[in-house]
Structure formats: C-alpha cells, structure tokens
Motif scaffolding. Sequence first.
Motif, PDB file in Angstrom:
ATOM      1  N   THR A  20       0.828  -1.194   0.000  1.00  0.00           N
ATOM      2  CA  THR A  20       0.000   0.000   0.000  1.00  0.00           C
ATOM      3  C   THR A  20       0.868   1.250   0.000  1.00  0.00           C
ATOM      4  O   THR A  20       1.872   1.292   0.717  1.00  0.00           O
ATOM      5  CB  THR A  20      -0.962   0.010   1.211  1.00  0.00           C
ATOM      6  OG1 THR A  20      -1.803   1.163   1.150  1.00  0.00           O
ATOM      7  CG2 THR A  20      -0.217   0.018   2.541  1.00  0.00           C
ATOM      8  N   THR A  58      -4.793   5.113  -0.119  1.00  0.00           N
ATOM      9  CA  THR A  58      -4.436   3.977   0.736  1.00  0.00           C
ATOM     10  C   THR A  58      -4.825   2.662   0.052  1.00  0.00           C
ATOM     11  O   THR A  58      -5.113   1.668   0.712  1.00  0.00           O
ATOM     12  CB  THR A  58      -5.118   4.076   2.122  1.00  0.00           C
ATOM     13  OG1 THR A  58      -6.533   4.271   1.946  1.00  0.00           O
ATOM     14  CG2 THR A  58      -4.549   5.229   2.924  1.00  0.00           C
ATOM     15  N   ARG A  60      -4.781  -0.909  -1.828  1.00  0.00           N
ATOM     16  CA  ARG A  60      -4.028  -2.075  -1.358  1.00  0.00           C
ATOM     17  C   ARG A  60      -3.926  -3.123  -2.469  1.00  0.00           C
ATOM     18  O   ARG A  60      -4.936  -3.484  -3.078  1.00  0.00           O
ATOM     19  CB  ARG A  60      -4.689  -2.658  -0.108  1.00  0.00           C
ATOM     20  CG  ARG A  60      -4.753  -1.638   1.017  1.00  0.00           C
ATOM     21  CD  ARG A  60      -5.541  -2.088   2.227  1.00  0.00           C
ATOM     22  NE  ARG A  60      -4.829  -2.973   3.125  1.00  0.00           N
ATOM     23  CZ  ARG A  60      -3.894  -2.574   3.980  1.00  0.00           C
ATOM     24  NH1 ARG A  60      -3.521  -1.300   4.013  1.00  0.00           N
ATOM     25  NH2 ARG A  60      -3.318  -3.443   4.794  1.00  0.00           N
ATOM     26  N   SER A  76      -8.208   7.265   2.449  1.00  0.00           N
ATOM     27  CA  SER A  76      -8.468   7.673   3.832  1.00  0.00           C
ATOM     28  C   SER A  76      -8.613   9.187   3.864  1.00  0.00           C
ATOM     29  O   SER A  76      -8.074   9.896   3.008  1.00  0.00           O
ATOM     30  CB  SER A  76      -7.347   7.222   4.769  1.00  0.00           C
ATOM     31  OG  SER A  76      -6.129   7.865   4.434  1.00  0.00           O
ATOM     32  N   ARG A  82      -6.231  10.226  14.403  1.00  0.00           N
ATOM     33  CA  ARG A  82      -6.164   8.847  13.933  1.00  0.00           C
ATOM     34  C   ARG A  82      -7.409   8.037  14.303  1.00  0.00           C
ATOM     35  O   ARG A  82      -7.905   7.244  13.520  1.00  0.00           O
ATOM     36  CB  ARG A  82      -4.905   8.175  14.501  1.00  0.00           C
ATOM     37  CG  ARG A  82      -4.628   6.794  13.903  1.00  0.00           C
ATOM     38  CD  ARG A  82      -3.281   6.282  14.372  1.00  0.00           C
ATOM     39  NE  ARG A  82      -2.971   4.996  13.775  1.00  0.00           N
ATOM     40  CZ  ARG A  82      -2.459   4.836  12.562  1.00  0.00           C
ATOM     41  NH1 ARG A  82      -2.211   5.891  11.824  1.00  0.00           N
ATOM     42  NH2 ARG A  82      -2.205   3.634  12.087  1.00  0.00           N
ATOM     43  N   GLU A  87     -11.654   4.953   6.107  1.00  0.00           N
ATOM     44  CA  GLU A  87     -11.096   4.420   4.872  1.00  0.00           C
ATOM     45  C   GLU A  87     -12.247   3.836   4.069  1.00  0.00           C
ATOM     46  O   GLU A  87     -12.980   2.979   4.576  1.00  0.00           O
ATOM     47  CB  GLU A  87     -10.032   3.354   5.150  1.00  0.00           C
ATOM     48  CG  GLU A  87      -8.755   3.929   5.753  1.00  0.00           C
ATOM     49  CD  GLU A  87      -7.643   2.900   5.816  1.00  0.00           C
ATOM     50  OE1 GLU A  87      -6.517   3.209   5.394  1.00  0.00           O
ATOM     51  OE2 GLU A  87      -7.899   1.785   6.302  1.00  0.00           O
ATOM     52  N   ASP A 116      -8.329  -8.361   6.700  1.00  0.00           N
ATOM     53  CA  ASP A 116      -7.318  -7.303   6.667  1.00  0.00           C
ATOM     54  C   ASP A 116      -7.952  -5.947   6.959  1.00  0.00           C
ATOM     55  O   ASP A 116      -7.410  -5.156   7.748  1.00  0.00           O
ATOM     56  CB  ASP A 116      -6.640  -7.291   5.303  1.00  0.00           C
ATOM     57  CG  ASP A 116      -5.675  -6.127   5.143  1.00  0.00           C
ATOM     58  OD1 ASP A 116      -4.678  -6.076   5.888  1.00  0.00           O
ATOM     59  OD2 ASP A 116      -5.933  -5.253   4.284  1.00  0.00           O
ATOM     60  N   LEU A 117      -9.101  -5.675   6.363  1.00  0.00           N
ATOM     61  CA  LEU A 117      -9.782  -4.401   6.597  1.00  0.00           C
ATOM     62  C   LEU A 117     -10.264  -4.288   8.043  1.00  0.00           C
ATOM     63  O   LEU A 117     -10.264  -3.196   8.628  1.00  0.00           O
ATOM     64  CB  LEU A 117     -10.958  -4.248   5.638  1.00  0.00           C
ATOM     65  CG  LEU A 117     -10.614  -4.162   4.150  1.00  0.00           C
ATOM     66  CD1 LEU A 117     -11.873  -4.050   3.320  1.00  0.00           C
ATOM     67  CD2 LEU A 117      -9.684  -2.986   3.868  1.00  0.00           C
ATOM     68  N   ARG A 119      -8.778  -5.256  10.592  1.00  0.00           N
ATOM     69  CA  ARG A 119      -7.645  -4.915  11.452  1.00  0.00           C
ATOM     70  C   ARG A 119      -7.184  -3.464  11.297  1.00  0.00           C
ATOM     71  O   ARG A 119      -6.345  -3.000  12.056  1.00  0.00           O
ATOM     72  CB  ARG A 119      -6.464  -5.848  11.165  1.00  0.00           C
ATOM     73  CG  ARG A 119      -6.689  -7.293  11.595  1.00  0.00           C
ATOM     74  CD  ARG A 119      -5.405  -8.089  11.489  1.00  0.00           C
ATOM     75  NE  ARG A 119      -4.984  -8.264  10.104  1.00  0.00           N
ATOM     76  CZ  ARG A 119      -5.312  -9.317   9.349  1.00  0.00           C
ATOM     77  NH1 ARG A 119      -6.060 -10.290   9.857  1.00  0.00           N
ATOM     78  NH2 ARG A 119      -4.894  -9.417   8.104  1.00  0.00           N
ATOM     79  N   ARG A 120      -7.717  -2.750  10.310  1.00  0.00           N
ATOM     80  CA  ARG A 120      -7.291  -1.373  10.098  1.00  0.00           C
ATOM     81  C   ARG A 120      -7.666  -0.523  11.312  1.00  0.00           C
ATOM     82  O   ARG A 120      -8.718  -0.717  11.920  1.00  0.00           O
ATOM     83  CB  ARG A 120      -7.958  -0.797   8.837  1.00  0.00           C
ATOM     84  CG  ARG A 120      -7.658  -1.568   7.555  1.00  0.00           C
ATOM     85  CD  ARG A 120      -6.196  -1.485   7.208  1.00  0.00           C
ATOM     86  NE  ARG A 120      -5.789  -0.103   6.990  1.00  0.00           N
ATOM     87  CZ  ARG A 120      -4.558   0.349   7.196  1.00  0.00           C
ATOM     88  NH1 ARG A 120      -3.621  -0.455   7.649  1.00  0.00           N
ATOM     89  NH2 ARG A 120      -4.271   1.614   6.960  1.00  0.00           N
ATOM     90  N   ALA A 122      -8.630   2.491  11.517  1.00  0.00           N
ATOM     91  CA  ALA A 122      -9.597   3.553  11.251  1.00  0.00           C
ATOM     92  C   ALA A 122     -10.907   3.324  12.003  1.00  0.00           C
ATOM     93  O   ALA A 122     -11.306   2.179  12.273  1.00  0.00           O
ATOM     94  CB  ALA A 122      -9.877   3.636   9.752  1.00  0.00           C
ATOM     95  N   VAL A 125     -14.289   1.553   8.137  1.00  0.00           N
ATOM     96  CA  VAL A 125     -13.746   1.030   6.889  1.00  0.00           C
ATOM     97  C   VAL A 125     -14.914   0.483   6.080  1.00  0.00           C
ATOM     98  O   VAL A 125     -15.769  -0.240   6.614  1.00  0.00           O
ATOM     99  CB  VAL A 125     -12.710  -0.086   7.125  1.00  0.00           C
ATOM    100  CG1 VAL A 125     -12.208  -0.644   5.796  1.00  0.00           C
ATOM    101  CG2 VAL A 125     -11.532   0.434   7.932  1.00  0.00           C
TER     102      VAL A 125
END
Length: 360
Positions: A20, A58, A60, A76, A82, A87, A116-117, A119-120, A122, A125
């Motif tokens: 990314t 961002t 991927r 994002s 943060r 995202e 995977d998303l 675990r972001r 943000a 998502v």
Amino acid sequence: MNAPAVLLTDTSAGPMRVTTPAPRETWWRFVDQDPATKVSQTPAWLDCVRAGGPYEDTSRLYEFEGGDRMVLPLVSRRRRPRWLETEESWPGEWGVGGPVAPGSIGPQQARAVFDDLARRPALRVGLRLRPEDAATWAHAVPAGFREDLHTVHVLDLDGGFGAVWERRFRQRMRRAVRRAERSDVEVEVDRTGRLVPEFYTLFEQSIERWAARQHEPMALARWRRTRAFPRKRVETVADRLGEACAIWVARHAGEPAAAIVVLRHGTHAKLWHAAMNRDLAHPVRATPLLHALAIEDACAAGCREYDLGGSRQGASLARFKDGFGADVVASPRYYRERLPVSAVDRGLRKAVKRVIGFQG
C-alpha cells in the motif's frame, strides 16, 4: 510520495502480501485485464476523488500464495485524529469501488481481504461492490461488518441498439423518444468539459424542484445538494477523464431543458448525473431522448451495458429507468465501525426530517 509499505500476513487463504499504496502500473494492468472494471475503479477515478476532497491514496495490492492478485481502491480522509480516520472504497457519493483483479477471486480470498480491513485502525472502513462481485463477497462477510443494500438499474446492450430499442425499451419509452424527435428539441454532446456550466445550472434548477417535492427548506436543500455534489467535482471529472466523460444537453426553443453526464470505460457506460428544467423538458420528453442517444452512442462504441444508477424501489425515478428495460441488480456496501457513527447519523437525519416534514 512515500515508498509503498509491504506487509506479510497469514490468512485463511494462506500467506498474503499487502502493498500500500498499490503500484499504479499494476493497478492499470489489472484494469486492462479485468473486463468487469467500471470507470470508478480506475486510478483516474482515484485522482478525481483526491482532487475533490482531503483524501489520500491507501489502495491495497493483495497477493496470495497461489498467484491470485487483486487491487482494492481505497482512500483515507486526511486532517483527522487517527481515531476518527475513515477508509472507504469509495466515500459518500463517489460510487462503486471494490476489487479489481486479473482473474477470478473466491470467497477465501475475499474473506482474507475483509479480515485485513477489520484490522485497520480507522474508525470506519467500507467498500462498495460492483454487481459482478456481490454474490462471491456475500459468502465471505465476517461478523462485525454491516451491509447497506444498494441496487442499480443496468441495461443489457447485447445485440446493439436495434435490439435494445425493439426488445428492451418499453413501448411508453419508445413513444416518449418519438415525441421528442418530433418536437423542437436540439441535442449537443461535448467531451471536453465545455458544457459543465450549462449542466450545473440545470442541476441547481433541479434542486428547487426536489426541495418543493420533499417539503425541504430551499436554503437547506441548496446547501445539502451543492455540498454533496459541487460544480468543482463535475469540472474535475470532465478534466481528468477527458473523452470518457460525455455531457449531453437538450435544448427546447433554444433554452437548456435537460442534461445528463455519461462516463465510459471499456465496455461499460454509466449515467453519472442528470438534471433538468422540468417545465421545459417534460412536455417534449427531452430526458428520454438524451438517454436514447447516449445508449445508441454506447452501443456504437462497443459497450455491453448502460448503468442507470440506483433509485428507491417504487419511486417515479425507478419506474422511469424500468422504461428502458434495465434490470435491477445488487451493488452492496459493507462497512465496519468501531463506534456506531452511522446509526447516530441516521438517527439525527430522521429527527431533522420529522421536524421539517421531509417527504421522500
């Protein structure tokens, strides 16, 4: 620009490599190899999104052990703490994002992407899928993701315009087009952005009609609509997409009556936005004529589908789109939130609508 970050992780589909932002040349290569790619899944669309707001790339690139690969368009929102970052693929009114892949993607790979998303870091998502991917990804959605069910009207252009006109257009739509052809209606199409001012003037006139129909204060309607769809956005898309962005304008007795913006990529044409002065356009059926001409143009260019976008079931707009013989297909949005911001937002919107007596 910072160098892409690379992450190696184990997933239910085996080892997965994530890069990314996704390398542009790889993304464009997948676009060329994936026949279902929509204009809103291209790097050019990412550039439009970034030009239209405080967003950063961002995206991927996912690479799996067996050789399967895909790019997920993603942005994002900058300038937020943060813990308030979002995202999206894509945000707000920017339409369909979702994966672009040179080959088929199965539920295992889709689940690995969802994981995977999840675990972001943000706050939120989300991704909006094209209809071709809806079934596969529906079987991969993990707990924690919610679904917003969206549908779109898609007209099959197989057989060319002659077949579409005879076999798919409803009789009432053919009558409307013929009526327009007999009326004092002139049509112009532009692929340079020159007609953006004329289109946006009609869009602002449409806001007045929508506000009256929905019992919404005019000042609120104008603020809400122009904020969600500013003129700069049309100018940006027309500039960035070039000939892939066509603005069709119908004039009655020399006055702008109706306009549509149609985007094209590969074999896919998409109605992006439409506007009209109803008092001028409706009596001469200017809008059906514009669509008929845009559909004929898409057929001549080798397109296989004409996407008329979404609308609420049972609404007059949905019935209008049905007149072209378009099929209603699913294009769901999935999202994960760490706090229930969407539920709070919906609640506030409902409360405001009750106060002002909003209808629609």
